[in-house]
Design a protein around this motif. Sequence first.
Motif, PDB file in Angstrom:
ATOM      1  N   UNK A  64       0.817  -1.060  -0.004  1.00 25.63           N
ATOM      2  CA  UNK A  64      -0.113   0.094  -0.049  1.00 25.63           C
ATOM      3  C   UNK A  64       0.853   1.240  -0.144  1.00 25.63           C
ATOM      4  N   UNK A  65       2.039   1.060   0.992  1.00 30.11           N
ATOM      5  CA  UNK A  65       3.092   2.396   0.764  1.00 30.11           C
ATOM      6  C   UNK A  65       3.546   2.858  -0.603  1.00 30.11           C
ATOM      7  N   UNK A  66       3.867   1.891  -1.214  1.00 29.04           N
ATOM      8  CA  UNK A  66       4.305   2.017  -2.631  1.00 29.04           C
ATOM      9  C   UNK A  66       3.439   2.857  -3.750  1.00 29.04           C
ATOM     10  N   UNK A  67       2.125   2.376  -3.567  1.00 23.01           N
ATOM     11  CA  UNK A  67       1.064   3.146  -4.297  1.00 23.01           C
ATOM     12  C   UNK A  67       0.779   4.419  -3.816  1.00 23.01           C
ATOM     13  N   UNK A  68       0.671   4.471  -2.302  1.00 20.15           N
ATOM     14  CA  UNK A  68       0.237   5.860  -1.934  1.00 20.15           C
ATOM     15  C   UNK A  68       1.501   7.017  -2.290  1.00 20.15           C
ATOM     16  N   UNK A  69       2.654   6.669  -2.158  1.00 25.66           N
ATOM     17  CA  UNK A  69       3.783   7.321  -2.237  1.00 25.66           C
ATOM     18  C   UNK A  69       4.000   7.823  -3.822  1.00 25.66           C
ATOM     19  N   UNK A  70       3.600   6.922  -4.488  1.00 24.58           N
ATOM     20  CA  UNK A  70       3.566   7.071  -6.006  1.00 24.58           C
ATOM     21  C   UNK A  70       2.813   8.128  -6.335  1.00 24.58           C
ATOM     22  N   UNK A  71       1.478   8.145  -5.861  1.00 24.87           N
ATOM     23  CA  UNK A  71       0.420   9.003  -6.349  1.00 24.87           C
ATOM     24  C   UNK A  71       0.831  10.482  -5.660  1.00 24.87           C
ATOM     25  N   UNK A  72       1.355  10.612  -4.478  1.00 28.07           N
ATOM     26  CA  UNK A  72       1.954  11.803  -3.810  1.00 28.07           C
ATOM     27  C   UNK A  72       2.946  12.420  -4.643  1.00 28.07           C
ATOM     28  N   UNK A  73       3.787  11.549  -5.096  1.00 26.57           N
ATOM     29  CA  UNK A  73       4.810  12.022  -6.082  1.00 26.57           C
ATOM     30  C   UNK A  73       4.406  12.763  -7.277  1.00 26.57           C
ATOM     31  N   UNK A  74       3.540  12.244  -8.003  1.00 25.79           N
ATOM     32  CA  UNK A  74       3.096  12.921  -9.342  1.00 25.79           C
ATOM     33  C   UNK A  74       1.962  13.740  -9.110  1.00 25.79           C
ATOM     34  N   UNK A  75       1.442  13.694  -7.840  1.00 23.35           N
ATOM     35  CA  UNK A  75       0.216  14.588  -7.658  1.00 23.35           C
ATOM     36  C   UNK A  75      -0.962  14.319  -8.399  1.00 23.35           C
ATOM     37  N   UNK A  76      -1.143  12.894  -8.492  1.00 27.09           N
ATOM     38  CA  UNK A  76      -2.378  12.135  -9.265  1.00 27.09           C
ATOM     39  C   UNK A  76      -3.528  11.917  -8.251  1.00 27.09           C
ATOM     40  N   UNK A  77      -4.597  11.918  -8.887  1.00 21.50           N
ATOM     41  CA  UNK A  77      -5.692  11.451  -8.121  1.00 21.50           C
ATOM     42  C   UNK A  77      -5.541  10.103  -7.627  1.00 21.50           C
ATOM     43  N   UNK A  78      -5.880   9.577  -6.539  1.00 26.05           N
ATOM     44  CA  UNK A  78      -5.335   8.320  -5.950  1.00 26.05           C
ATOM     45  C   UNK A  78      -6.522   7.915  -4.726  1.00 26.05           C
ATOM     46  N   UNK A  79      -7.040   6.701  -5.191  1.00 25.26           N
ATOM     47  CA  UNK A  79      -7.918   6.247  -4.004  1.00 25.26           C
ATOM     48  C   UNK A  79      -7.409   4.526  -3.724  1.00 25.26           C
ATOM     49  N   UNK A  80      -7.713   4.358  -2.679  1.00 27.33           N
ATOM     50  CA  UNK A  80      -7.333   2.867  -1.973  1.00 27.33           C
ATOM     51  C   UNK A  80      -8.735   2.313  -1.572  1.00 27.33           C
ATOM     52  N   UNK A  81      -8.959   1.262  -2.053  1.00 28.48           N
ATOM     53  CA  UNK A  81     -10.215   0.511  -1.890  1.00 28.48           C
ATOM     54  C   UNK A  81     -10.074  -1.004  -1.459  1.00 28.48           C
ATOM     55  N   UNK A  82     -10.943  -1.306  -0.765  1.00 29.43           N
ATOM     56  CA  UNK A  82     -10.775  -2.916  -0.096  1.00 29.43           C
ATOM     57  C   UNK A  82     -11.845  -3.804  -1.339  1.00 29.43           C
ATOM     58  N   UNK A  83     -10.990  -4.763  -1.870  1.00 29.34           N
ATOM     59  CA  UNK A  83     -12.045  -5.523  -2.667  1.00 29.34           C
ATOM     60  C   UNK A  83     -13.251  -6.065  -2.026  1.00 29.34           C
ATOM     61  N   UNK A  84     -13.063  -6.463  -0.700  1.00 27.95           N
ATOM     62  CA  UNK A  84     -13.941  -7.047  -0.160  1.00 27.95           C
ATOM     63  C   UNK A  84     -15.085  -6.511   0.377  1.00 27.95           C
ATOM     64  N   UNK A  85     -15.163  -4.945   0.138  1.00 25.44           N
ATOM     65  CA  UNK A  85     -16.121  -3.914   0.506  1.00 25.44           C
ATOM     66  C   UNK A  85     -17.255  -4.170  -0.544  1.00 25.44           C
ATOM     67  N   UNK A  86     -16.971  -4.704  -1.812  1.00 23.12           N
ATOM     68  CA  UNK A  86     -17.845  -4.476  -2.884  1.00 23.12           C
ATOM     69  C   UNK A  86     -18.663  -5.903  -3.269  1.00 23.12           C
ATOM     70  N   UNK A  87     -19.749  -5.745  -3.577  1.00 21.80           N
ATOM     71  CA  UNK A  87     -20.726  -7.097  -3.860  1.00 21.80           C
ATOM     72  C   UNK A  87     -21.022  -6.968  -5.348  1.00 21.80           C
TER      73      UNK A  87
END
Length: 467
Positions: A64-87
């Motif tokens: 998760x930290x790799x993806x989060x830092x990557x989004x912050x580096x390029x100032x890109x829209x980023x969202x983290x979701x748990x696949x288990x929350x969806x039906x």
Amino acid sequence: MEDLTPREIVAYLDKYIIGQEKAKRAVAIALRNRYRRSRLPEELREEVAPKNILLIGPTGVGKTEIARRLARLVNAPFVKVEATKFTEVGYVGRDVESIIRELVETAVRMVRLEKMAAVEKEAEKHANQRLLNLLSPLPRRASTLSNPFGALLGIPAGAEGEGSRDEDYEEKLAQARQKRELLAQRLQRGELEEELVEIEVEDNSIPFVEIFSGTGEEIGVNFQELLGGMLPKRKKKRRVPVKVARRLLVQEEASKMIDMDEVTAEAIRRTEEMGIVFLDEIDKIAGKEVGTGPDVSREGVQRDILPIVEGSTIVTKYGPVKTDHILFIAAGAFHISKPSDLIPELQGRFPLRVELENLTKEDFKEILTKPENALLKQYQALLATEGIKLHFTADAIDEIAAVATQINEQTENIGARRLHTIMERLLEEISFSAPDLEQDTLEIDSAYVREQLGAVAKDQDLSRYIL
């Protein structure tokens, strides 16, 4: 983003994440490919799809930290979701399209803040002018009509005393302007920051009702947004210090100066071209169907995610959003299931697979000391607020890493998250007594670590519950 080479991206990630070189290289290449795609001719640009990444590895190794830092580096829209929350559609729960709606909301918030920051200086001038009007209002000229019906009936106002009134008004105006100049200087010097002032601001507590859609997803209905300009904007008065009033007025003035249609258009463009979605726990929706029970929609969720990952148009309240070029990074431990248990179509949409390595004792030592947000630095900074200088010896760091490795081997392996538990247990007594301690320097050595953690680490049953 054009200035960032893959090597520079990896160097940035190295500041916060220890190890996992293969994963860092994969995301760095994916990011650089976005820049390369932007330089292609338009007809070819549409044909180049992002190479989505599947990160495989146990919890606490940095996915998760790799993806989060990557989004912050390029100032890109980023969202983290748990696949288990969806039906699956038809079952009660969130539908997968809400991922894109959430991503657009993030983009709108980012662009709006950027636009407001660009006009902040101008907005501050307007806010200071409004503050000056509140602190020292200019006098108003008294009405010359003695008869309220005079203007309507054409009766001329009496000229008696008009000259004296004009002189009084001009004198009061000159005095008020002189006072305003002094106040403006004091305001600029910051001498009036604690003065109380009554301001009128927009009331943002708009009527908002939550309802359930047919799929069981909660939907908020914002009546102000629904009815547009038909509802008048509500105002409320607040009595606050000048420094708070300035902040509120700057926000209000900046909001007036930005074009929300422009913000929305830019947010949708960024979402489509730069958006990053991190799908965590994807291994929990992999596996064979059992037909009944809580996992009945497991494969259905995969089928619903598939159109979004391969490219479709999602309708949001800001307008339609195409997902063809959004980068998806999926992650999972895959302890029980394996990547091949995902439906074949979804497997094909994640062509890059990277296996993250388990953390060793040496990795733990580096995690404690090397990153810019290293755990030891955090605890040292926290206790420094109490006037205590905390020092960890090299053998203490070695002992902490050894205990973390031992507990992870004996119980469940939760990676670097084990260090948080161990550090809290290790410094519990110091954190509790810090305000009352007389000495201002404390040294943590290996003997102290063994004293605090030794008994718990040796007792496997106890360590399961405490560490």
